[in-house]
Design a protein around this motif. Structure first.
Motif, short mmCIF file in Angstrom:
data_model
loop_
_atom_site.label_atom_id
_atom_site.label_comp_id
_atom_site.label_asym_id
_atom_site.label_seq_id
_atom_site.Cartn_x
_atom_site.Cartn_y
_atom_site.Cartn_z
N ARG A 225 0.85 -1.18 0.00
CA ARG A 225 0.00 0.00 0.00
C ARG A 225 0.89 1.24 0.00
O ARG A 225 1.88 1.30 0.75
N ILE A 226 0.58 2.21 -0.83
CA ILE A 226 1.36 3.44 -0.91
C ILE A 226 0.78 4.44 0.08
O ILE A 226 -0.42 4.72 0.04
N ALA A 249 -2.28 -2.10 -3.70
CA ALA A 249 -3.69 -1.89 -3.38
C ALA A 249 -4.23 -0.65 -4.08
O ALA A 249 -3.52 0.35 -4.23
N PRO A 250 -5.50 -0.68 -4.49
CA PRO A 250 -6.14 0.48 -5.10
C PRO A 250 -6.52 1.51 -4.02
O PRO A 250 -7.68 1.64 -3.62
N HIS A 251 -5.53 2.21 -3.56
CA HIS A 251 -5.70 3.15 -2.46
C HIS A 251 -4.59 4.20 -2.54
O HIS A 251 -3.42 3.86 -2.51
N PHE A 252 -4.98 5.45 -2.68
CA PHE A 252 -4.01 6.56 -2.68
C PHE A 252 -4.41 7.56 -1.61
O PHE A 252 -5.59 7.85 -1.43
N CYS A 290 -11.28 2.57 -6.37
CA CYS A 290 -10.13 3.00 -5.59
C CYS A 290 -10.53 3.95 -4.47
O CYS A 290 -11.37 4.84 -4.65
N CYS A 291 -9.91 3.76 -3.31
CA CYS A 291 -10.10 4.66 -2.17
C CYS A 291 -9.10 5.82 -2.30
O CYS A 291 -7.92 5.59 -2.55
N ILE A 292 -9.59 7.04 -2.12
CA ILE A 292 -8.71 8.22 -2.18
C ILE A 292 -8.89 9.03 -0.91
O ILE A 292 -9.97 9.53 -0.61
N THR A 392 -10.43 -4.04 3.56
CA THR A 392 -10.43 -4.55 2.19
C THR A 392 -9.22 -3.99 1.47
O THR A 392 -8.53 -3.08 1.97
N GLU A 393 -8.96 -4.49 0.26
CA GLU A 393 -7.84 -3.98 -0.52
C GLU A 393 -8.01 -2.49 -0.81
O GLU A 393 -7.03 -1.74 -0.88
N ASN A 394 -9.27 -2.02 -0.94
CA ASN A 394 -9.50 -0.59 -1.19
C ASN A 394 -9.90 0.15 0.08
O ASN A 394 -10.64 1.13 0.05
N TYR A 395 -9.41 -0.31 1.19
CA TYR A 395 -9.40 0.40 2.47
C TYR A 395 -10.77 0.66 3.08
O TYR A 395 -11.00 1.69 3.70
#
Length: 450
Positions: A225-226, A249-252, A290-292, A392-395
């Motif tokens: 995770r970034i 992960a799809p999370h920024f 994606c979670c932002i 989850t992967e998208n937080y």
């Protein structure tokens, strides 16, 4: 054997460094204990981003001396780097080690013998000290970068942490492989300005995109995770890679600070609102799920009602998932002090509350969009009222009935509803949770009958 306790204030980077320092004690035979377990030594790793962080540090020092009046108290990190004399004069403080010295505390403190308040002095921070957290949480924080070359007018971090510098890709991959052997499922890449990764000896030799491409091939870690990455450094190439990667992960988390271009310029940020909007739109075009997350500061000098509402409307219109809201506080030796009209503290607090309320609505909307879907959840050792939690992967934070077999396991589950605490309750899509719960009950039954 002497007992040592640690307390960490601030960012994920501080947690990774505290964990690395704690391992230095353990290999020397010290016993790591909880803060209230009457330790002989307290190590407090500090933050100094806001005035509130300074106040917390002072309070923790007082609490430490109440628990163990004869203990040795060492203050490390950013607050220590910025205000060593102030800290060394505080009752109960035995040593103050800044950012440049905290990884050499055994060289300076020589057995942690009381000899009057000791301060290392504020040396320029030049070295890169690798670190990662382990055994403290389900996920690991892996430091890849430190320091910052930016000059945001509100920020003390360049003073506390020094110039931007990094480990090499090869050294970080080696650390990632070490972490993989511990059974950790998720690694969070941390730093002060991780998008600026790749500077060693004052010169850029590698790039962040090259680091994450190599890490994506590290076996044994399910997720990377970034952490926070500046919008001007979040390139199309990085977004496109994460969208098709195996492990990222799809999370920024993308700092904004203000939606007003007038205020962004006063802050000396390296982008304007149009650039920020384009980053969010690019992410959502490739990864709608994606979670932002967003950092925002309210009450910056000169922030009129009009400029604040520009920020509020800007955030309200964006497809973001949550906010980290910071109330501006004046910090010594920053350009923002005395810049423009000072915003009344009551008004600052009111604006912060408005943004936190907006964050709650944004998070609920993001969660609601995914109810009914199936996602992979990493379950944590976080139990409350018979429920365990995970992400989850998208937080998306989820809640499920406690089952010890699930701790540090990734399971595919169906998100069924948002509960009264704001977590998404889950239903196992493959029957795995139910079957494993039955196994636990069977073991308990056999042990009782035996």
């Amino acid at each position: 054997m002497r007992k040592v306790a640690f307390y960490t204030l601030g960012c994920k980077l501080n947690y990774s460094e505290t964990s690395a320092i704690s391992r230095m004690f353990e290999v020397r035979g010290y016993v790591k204990v909880g803060f209230t377990q009457h330790p002989d030594i307290f190590i407090i790793n500090t933050c100094s981003v806001t005035e509130n962080a300074d106040k917390k540090c002072r309070k923790i020092i007082k609490e430490a001396k109440k628990i163990s009046p004869d203990s040795f108290v060492a203050i490390l990190g950013c607050y220590a780097q910025l205000k060593p004399e102030e800290l060394s004069k505080m009752p109960g403080v035995d040593a103050v080690l800044g950012t440049a010295e905290k990884f050499r505390l055994f060289d300076h403190l020589d057995g942690f013998t009381k000899r009057g308040a000791f301060a290392s002095g504020v040396n320029k921070v030049k070295e890169y000290n690798p670190s990662y957290s382990i055994a403290d949480r389900t996920r690991t924080f892996l430091k890849v970068q430190d320091g910052c070359n930016y000059g945001c007018t509100f920020c003390t971090i360049p003073l506390a942490r020094g110039k931007s510098r990094s480990g090499s890709i090869s050294s970080i991959v080696k650390q990632a492989k070490e972490i993989a052997r511990t059974g950790v499922k998720e690694v969070v890449l941390t730093g002060i300005n991780i998008g600026d990764f790749g500077i060693r000896g004052g010169k850029r030799s590698e790039k962040f995109i090259d680091l994450i491409k190599v890490l994506d091939d590290v076996e044994g870690i399910d997720r990377f995770r970034i952490s926070s990455i500046e919008p001007n450094l979040l390139s199309d190439e990085i977004i496109e890679f994460v969208a098709c990667s195996r492990r990222f992960a799809p999370h920024f988390h993308i700092p904004l600070q203000s939606g007003s271009d007038v205020i962004l310029k006063k802050m000396n940020r390296r982008y304007l609102s149009d650039r920020y909007r384009s980053r969010v739109e690019k992410v959502k075009a490739l990864m709608p799920h994606c979670c932002i997350g967003v950092d925002v500061i309210t009450g910056f000098p000169g922030e009129t009602d009009e400029e604040f509402f520009k920020t509020y409307r800007f955030l309200n219109e964006l497809a973001i998932s949550y906010l980290h809201v910071f109330t501006y506080s004046e910090r010594a030796n920053t350009q923002a002090v005395g810049m423009g009209e000072v915003v009344d503290k009551g008004k600052r607090n009111k604006r912060s509350k408005m943004l936190r309320d907006l964050s709650l609505r944004k998070k609920k909307h993001f969660y609601q969009q995914h109810v009914g879907e199936t996602h992979d959840v990493l379950f944590e050792e976080d139990v409350e009222n018979g429920m365990m939690h995970g992400f989850t992967e998208n937080y998306i934070r989820v809640a499920a009935k406690y089952d010890p077999v699930l701790i540090n396991e990734i399971k595919n589950v169906r998100l069924i509803k948002i509960n009264e605490n704001g977590f998404v309750e889950v239903e196992d899509s493959e029957g795995v949770l139910h079957r494993e719960a039955e196994k636990i009950e069977e073991v308990v039954s056999l042990s009782l009958s035996g």
